[in-house]
Design an enzyme around this catalytic site. Sequence first.
Site, short mmCIF file in Angstrom:
data_model
loop_
_atom_site.label_atom_id
_atom_site.label_comp_id
_atom_site.label_asym_id
_atom_site.label_seq_id
_atom_site.Cartn_x
_atom_site.Cartn_y
_atom_site.Cartn_z
N HIS A 1 34.56 35.67 51.93
CA HIS A 1 33.79 34.99 50.78
C HIS A 1 32.62 34.40 50.82
O HIS A 1 31.97 34.24 52.40
CB HIS A 1 34.74 33.61 50.76
CG HIS A 1 35.44 33.89 49.66
ND1 HIS A 1 35.84 32.65 49.37
CD2 HIS A 1 36.81 34.86 49.59
CE1 HIS A 1 36.93 32.86 48.16
NE2 HIS A 1 37.46 34.71 48.27
N THR B 1 38.32 43.63 43.27
CA THR B 1 36.90 43.48 42.54
C THR B 1 36.17 42.61 42.69
O THR B 1 35.24 42.64 41.52
CB THR B 1 37.83 43.74 40.74
OG1 THR B 1 38.76 42.85 40.35
CG2 THR B 1 38.72 44.88 40.79
N GLY B 2 36.56 41.42 42.45
CA GLY B 2 36.21 40.34 43.79
C GLY B 2 36.17 38.96 42.55
O GLY B 2 36.88 39.15 41.40
N GLU B 3 35.38 38.30 42.51
CA GLU B 3 35.46 37.06 42.22
C GLU B 3 33.65 35.99 41.40
O GLU B 3 32.77 36.93 42.50
CB GLU B 3 35.80 35.67 42.45
CG GLU B 3 37.63 35.84 43.22
CD GLU B 3 38.48 35.18 43.76
OE1 GLU B 3 37.13 34.50 44.62
OE2 GLU B 3 39.34 35.30 44.04
N GLY C 1 47.65 42.98 38.58
CA GLY C 1 47.86 42.91 36.56
C GLY C 1 47.73 44.62 37.22
O GLY C 1 47.43 45.32 37.76
N ALA D 1 44.61 47.06 37.30
CA ALA D 1 44.41 47.40 38.86
C ALA D 1 45.29 47.84 39.85
O ALA D 1 44.92 48.06 40.47
CB ALA D 1 44.03 45.88 39.07
#
Length: 316
Positions: free
Chosen positions: A37, A103-105, A172, A175
Amino acid sequence: MRVGYFLSSEEYTPEELVEQAVAAERAGFEALWISDHFHPWNDEQGQSAFVWTVIGALSQATSLPVTTAVTCPTVRTHPAVIAQAAATSARMLGGRFVLGVGTGEALNEHILGTPWPSLDVRLEMLEEAVALIRELWTGEVVTTRGRHYSVDTARIYTRPVEPPPIYVSAFGPKALEVAARIGDGFISTQPDADMVSAFKEKSGGRPAAGGVKVAWADTRDEGVDHAHRLWSNAGLPGELAQVLPSPQHFEQASSLVTRESTADSVVAGPDVDEHVQQLREYAAAGYDEVYVANMGPHYLPMIETYGREVLPALRT
């Protein structure tokens, strides 16, 4: 099922992460996850070390395999840089390294001022990034211009004997399709048997790794207090975790998560049977590996008790 320890870069200092890793190996944990992060989810967590520096320290402090859970190789950091960092990490760990990607945030990836893409675009970026990383790991000189990424006469010189596996996080169906297509393995944080089964079916039986948090304490109430104070963000629904851009936004949204909701969703306190049962749920869901993180200050008692009681109970 292999049981590893999950190092939370958002809550603990780099020195504490190394201390936990050493203690985890001594206790009998078989591998390590470490989060990647730029920000913690809230100021109460209070940390967010540069993961690649910590991995270098881990390579010298323990002999355990290490997986990033997970790195986003698409927005904040160019995939060519991730390819170099991962290759060096795999070399220092003697090949005991897995690059976990996702895919990250927005929380971490918006910091350079670029727009936060839609999920479909992020998945497209991830697939292109993974292909570029693997091409760079061949050691050949790479020049390419893709839809999202370009490199010019790039070559990675310091590499492990074999390129590390790449595991892909998915939450999901879209993904999951990408993860099964491009991943050497699957990463999730839910004991969702349907997701694990679907990944294995679509990928030809590749491995699945799960992560879970617990809050060890002398009493259940104290453990719930630590979990709610530090990680109430885990109770946010839907896609909020992917789109909120700052720790302050997470704190605002997390104020809607009640202590009762946290208490219902977390294993807290010293009841060994509860800790064992939670890990058995991951085994029943079909995971090949599970990694356990501690929330709160009592990480050494948690690690030691897992070594004495929880891990032996799982292995009987």
